[in-house]
Design an enzyme around this catalytic site. Structure first.
Site, mmCIF file in Angstrom:
data_model
loop_
_atom_site.group_PDB
_atom_site.id
_atom_site.type_symbol
_atom_site.label_atom_id
_atom_site.label_comp_id
_atom_site.label_asym_id
_atom_site.label_seq_id
_atom_site.Cartn_x
_atom_site.Cartn_y
_atom_site.Cartn_z
ATOM 1 N N TRP A 26 70.014 47.377 -11.092
ATOM 2 C CA TRP A 26 69.376 46.389 -9.891
ATOM 3 C C TRP A 26 68.627 47.426 -8.657
ATOM 4 O O TRP A 26 69.289 48.307 -8.235
ATOM 5 C CB TRP A 26 70.202 45.459 -9.456
ATOM 6 C CG TRP A 26 69.461 44.714 -8.018
ATOM 7 C CD1 TRP A 26 69.710 45.229 -6.851
ATOM 8 C CD2 TRP A 26 68.989 43.510 -7.917
ATOM 9 N NE1 TRP A 26 69.029 44.339 -6.013
ATOM 10 C CE2 TRP A 26 68.676 43.276 -6.872
ATOM 11 C CE3 TRP A 26 68.696 42.765 -9.308
ATOM 12 C CZ2 TRP A 26 68.153 42.121 -6.573
ATOM 13 C CZ3 TRP A 26 68.032 41.278 -8.890
ATOM 14 C CH2 TRP A 26 67.747 41.083 -7.643
ATOM 15 N N ILE A 27 67.272 47.037 -8.605
ATOM 16 C CA ILE A 27 66.690 47.540 -7.147
ATOM 17 C C ILE A 27 65.859 46.204 -6.588
ATOM 18 O O ILE A 27 65.630 45.498 -7.197
ATOM 19 C CB ILE A 27 65.448 48.602 -7.326
ATOM 20 C CG1 ILE A 27 64.183 48.174 -8.118
ATOM 21 C CG2 ILE A 27 66.221 50.047 -8.197
ATOM 22 C CD1 ILE A 27 63.261 48.984 -7.984
ATOM 23 N N ASN A 28 66.060 46.323 -5.352
ATOM 24 C CA ASN A 28 65.373 45.414 -4.404
ATOM 25 C C ASN A 28 64.321 46.033 -3.321
ATOM 26 O O ASN A 28 63.635 47.164 -3.631
ATOM 27 C CB ASN A 28 65.845 44.136 -3.910
ATOM 28 C CG ASN A 28 66.977 44.597 -3.241
ATOM 29 O OD1 ASN A 28 68.281 45.032 -3.701
ATOM 30 N ND2 ASN A 28 67.259 44.022 -2.086
ATOM 31 N N ASP A 29 64.358 46.015 -1.992
ATOM 32 C CA ASP A 29 63.643 46.247 -1.246
ATOM 33 C C ASP A 29 63.056 47.850 -1.045
ATOM 34 O O ASP A 29 64.422 48.698 -1.164
ATOM 35 C CB ASP A 29 64.252 45.913 0.453
ATOM 36 C CG ASP A 29 64.688 44.578 0.350
ATOM 37 O OD1 ASP A 29 64.529 43.904 -0.526
ATOM 38 O OD2 ASP A 29 64.976 44.111 1.564
ATOM 39 N N GLN A 42 66.767 49.883 -1.976
ATOM 40 C CA GLN A 42 67.952 48.971 -2.165
ATOM 41 C C GLN A 42 68.456 49.114 -3.753
ATOM 42 O O GLN A 42 67.498 48.527 -4.602
ATOM 43 C CB GLN A 42 67.807 47.479 -1.892
ATOM 44 C CG GLN A 42 67.576 47.400 -0.444
ATOM 45 C CD GLN A 42 68.730 47.277 0.498
ATOM 46 O OE1 GLN A 42 69.678 46.652 0.468
ATOM 47 N NE2 GLN A 42 68.927 48.611 1.163
ATOM 48 N N TRP A 89 72.429 41.892 -8.207
ATOM 49 C CA TRP A 89 72.446 42.434 -6.863
ATOM 50 C C TRP A 89 73.764 42.509 -6.683
ATOM 51 O O TRP A 89 74.721 41.755 -7.006
ATOM 52 C CB TRP A 89 71.703 41.194 -5.897
ATOM 53 C CG TRP A 89 71.476 41.781 -4.473
ATOM 54 C CD1 TRP A 89 70.631 42.493 -3.666
ATOM 55 C CD2 TRP A 89 72.847 41.377 -3.548
ATOM 56 N NE1 TRP A 89 70.980 42.602 -2.550
ATOM 57 C CE2 TRP A 89 72.320 42.046 -2.134
ATOM 58 C CE3 TRP A 89 74.132 40.614 -3.473
ATOM 59 C CZ2 TRP A 89 72.980 42.006 -0.976
ATOM 60 C CZ3 TRP A 89 74.683 40.586 -2.398
ATOM 61 C CH2 TRP A 89 74.228 41.310 -1.098
ATOM 62 N N ASP A 101 67.514 44.680 9.097
ATOM 63 C CA ASP A 101 66.224 45.237 8.558
ATOM 64 C C ASP A 101 65.670 45.898 9.730
ATOM 65 O O ASP A 101 64.276 45.427 10.101
ATOM 66 C CB ASP A 101 65.462 44.497 7.933
ATOM 67 C CG ASP A 101 66.194 43.505 6.800
ATOM 68 O OD1 ASP A 101 66.961 44.020 6.384
ATOM 69 O OD2 ASP A 101 65.787 42.454 6.249
#
Ligand SMILES: *[C@@H]1O[C@H](CO)[C@@H](O)[C@H](O)[C@H]1NC(C)=O
Ligand SMILES: *[C@@H]1O[C@H](CO)[C@@H](O)[C@H](O)[C@H]1NC(C)=O
Ligand SMILES: *[C@@H]1O[C@H](CO)[C@@H](O)[C@H](O)[C@H]1NC(C)=O
Ligand SMILES: *[C@@H]1O[C@H](CO)[C@@H](O)[C@H](O)[C@H]1NC(C)=O
Ligand SMILES: *[C@@H]1O[C@H](CO)[C@@H](O)[C@H](O)[C@H]1NC(C)=O
Length: 591
Positions: A64-67, A83, A91, A193
């Site tokens: 998984w990756i996000n931001d 992320q 996540w 953030d």
């Protein structure tokens, strides 16, 4: 995660070049490695296939990756953190993955830069930014840590060894962390953030971060003399009271004229400021343009009245694009924007694929000549992947016309087309009640031949019999005082697979179509990604598509015109795209 050997940047470059060469020869071979398998967790036997994996978008090999986090250019090397869950394609267990590049196209994977190891980040190392401290020429990271109680606070991390060209190891000093805590009225579950820092003329550093106070989202401002001890300013940087929690704020200057990027601390008569926030409630990135009043230490948006409701705010991208972050590329004096695009299939599909999430192609961002909107365009470096080209020019597309563009590998390509509108007379009436709902306007269109100008555009990721296709198109309407250009990316027919999320995206393109009489569309197709730039980058839309046919057959590309007015294609270029080396472990590199 794979760790490369330490080698100097020259070797890095040579390796890139060799691998690059080999890969460009291999483009067609990729197809041969496809496999499909059935997903045991799904009630339907859904096809989940490696054909959906991207070839030239940023992804780690698995999980998984996000931001995007802390992008920066430091001593000749681009860094991208992101992320990352090292354990699964969902996540959780969030760390900072880390890769480096010399062109933002080919990437070398490094060790995880930030792991949850301390009481202040044990529940996850969440998003943040990098700032290069000019006096020390030293990068620092500010990121959000979530603790055992799931309270959020901001922490600082420094490179362990500044002589290491890749900055592989980072330390999180206990004596400082956390450097900003949720005190007073701040909701500790909505406090995260931090942005890149900027320095005011008083010599104090500032950062903004997303917070929620009494249910209202805002960008709080923090100040510091030494970047280590921070104090909350009396007033937020901005709080228009129009929305809930603001995630991943971004704050930076753009030049009033030209495309040149600006260092984040710069403020003068010749710039405007951009304040971007990612709204949890819409899952999209909105921005405001305005000016940064240093005396008040506040962002003052242009057009204050109108901007109170977020539905008026412009978006970077009207599709699947979230939690973006920009940085100033001092090497090429430009501002670069990264955004995350999530999967639109199901969680069991992601688990079966073993990966989820991509970063969009880095975009250069600047202020439009009209001063009212930003313009985005894929970085020039992407064009180095262009291979075989198909070219058309001066083609008339009559009502109902369909042009089959042969000779391009339509699942991995870059297509750029310019349409000319000989007449605007047949433009249909604009329903001004939908002036805030371009997406609804796009949903209302049903693809069939219609009276009016458009829909005209491209059909991408199309099966041979056209039962699966993704349409990206324009439609021109006549409002009482002007013409309105609508752009849509319609995924409703993108897949026959059951239960997929098949949205329609829509946005207006703010150009003077009466004067221009032409409009361009560039679309980057990369297996499950369809990233579109309308009106030379004034309106962008990213979509994720999972057509069933791709598992067994090839994709087609068409230009179409379903309006009643003839349209001209001034020119159309489509290129096969080579597969760069993205996060391939070093040992594989040497094979
Ligand atoms: C997080 O890591 C733990 C320990 O390895 C693992 O048991 C768990 O399944 C992981 N959770 C997710 C959501 O990846
Ligand atoms: C720091 O990095 C340099 C360059 O990679 C290396 O030669 C040196 O040994 C490193 N120093 C330490 C203390 O690890
Ligand atoms: C991710 O994908 C889903 C569809 O599966 C969508 O509804 C959601 O809003 C997307 N975006 C984000 C930022 O999670
Ligand atoms: C689609 O639009 C056409 C023309 O506007 C209309 O005649 C037709 O009934 C519509 N079809 C559907 C399925 O809504
Ligand atoms: C164009 O109109 C025809 C006829 O109504 C329809 O079958 C076709 O699906 C439309 N084309 C597109 C791209 O939607």
């Amino acid at each position: 995660m794979a760790t490369p050997h330490q080698s100097n940047p020259i070797w890095l470059l040579i390796l890139f070049c060799c691998y690059y060469f080999i890969l460009s020869e291999k483009v067609e071979v990729v197809e041969a490695t496809r496999r499909n398998f059935f997903n045991p967790q799904s009630s339907d036997s859904t096809i989940v296939s490696s054909v959906y994996r991207t070839s030239y978008h940023f992804q780690p090999p698995h999980n998984w990756i996000n931001d995007p986090n802390g992008p920066m250019y430091y001593k000749g090397i681009y860094h991208l953190f992101y992320q990352y869950n090292p354990k699964a394609a969902v996540w959780g267990n969030i760390t900072w993955g880390h890769s480096v590049s010399t062109d933002m196209i080919n990437w070398i994977p490094l060790d995880i830069a930030l792991n949850p190891t301390k009481p202040f980040d044990i529940d996850g190392c969440w998003s943040g930014s990098a700032t290069i401290l000019p006096s020390l020429n030293k990068p620092v990271i500010l990121y959000t840590g979530s603790n055992q109680e799931k309270h959020q606070a901001q922490n600082i991390a420094f490179p362990k060894n500044l002589s290491d060209p890749y900055l592989i190891e980072w330390i999180k000093p206990d004596e400082y962390n956390p450097v900003m805590s949720a005190t007073g009225d701040i909701n500790p579950a909505q406090f995260r953030d931090p942005t890149t820092g900027w320095m005011g003329s008083d010599g104090y550093w500032r950062v903004a971060l997303g917070a929620e106070i009494g249910g209202v989202g805002m960008a709080l401002l923090y100040k510091s003399k030494d970047f280590v001890r921070w104090e909350r300013a009396d007033k937020p940087l901005h709080s228009p009271r129009g929305s809930g929690m603001w995630e991943c704020p971004d704050f930076y200057p753009v030049a009033l004229e030209g495309k040149r990027g600006m260092e984040t601390s710069l403020n003068s008569e010749d710039v405007k400021h951009v304040l971007k926030m990612s709204l949890g409630e819409t899952h999209s990135d909105h921005y405001l343009l305005g000016r940064y009043d240093e005396e008040k230490d506040m962002f003052i948006q242009d057009n204050e009245e109108k901007e109170k409701n977020y539905r008026f705010w412009r978006r970077y991208d009207y599709g699947n694009f979230y939690a973006s972050k920009s940085f100033f590329d001092a090497g090429k004096e430009r501002r670069i924007l990264w955004g995350w695009s999530n999967e639109s299939d199901s969680k069991p599909d992601d688990i079966a694929k073993g990966w989820a999430g991509i970063q969009t192609i880095p975009r250069m961002v600047w202020l439009d000549e009209n001063g009212k909107q930003l313009v985005q365009w894929p970085i020039k470096e992407l064009e180095s992947l262009r291979r075989k080209r198909v070219h058309f020019h001066d083609i008339e597309l009559k009502a109902g016309g369909l042009l089959n563009i042969k000779g391009v590998k339509a699942s991995q390509m870059d297509v750029d087309v310019e349409f000319e509108l000989p007449s605007l007379e047949k433009a249909g009436p604009f329903d001004s009640l939908l002036a805030l709902d371009p997406q609804v306007l796009c949903e209302k269109g049903n693809f069939s031949t219609q009276s009016g100008i458009g829909p005209f555009g491209l059909l991408v990721m199309t099966s041979l019999n056209k039962d699966e296709l993704t349409a990206i198109y324009f439609k021109i309407f006549e409002a009482y005082d002007r013409h309105v250009v609508l752009m849509c990316s319609d995924q409703r027919r993108s897949s026959l697979r059951p239960e997929l999320y098949l949205p329609v995206y829509g946005g207006f393109v703010d150009i003077d179509i009466e004067k221009e009489r032409r409009i361009s569309l560039r679309t980057l197709v990369d297996h499950s990604v369809v990233e579109s730039f309308g009106g030379e980058g004034r309106t962008c839309m990213t979509a994720r598509v999972y057509p069933a046919f791709l598992v067994t057959s090839k994709a087609y590309l068409h230009a179409f015109n379903n309006g009643s007015e003839t349209i001209r294609i001034l020119h159309l270029n489509a290129w096969n795209m080579a597969k760069p080396s993205i996060n391939v472990a070093q040992d594989q590199f040497l094979i």
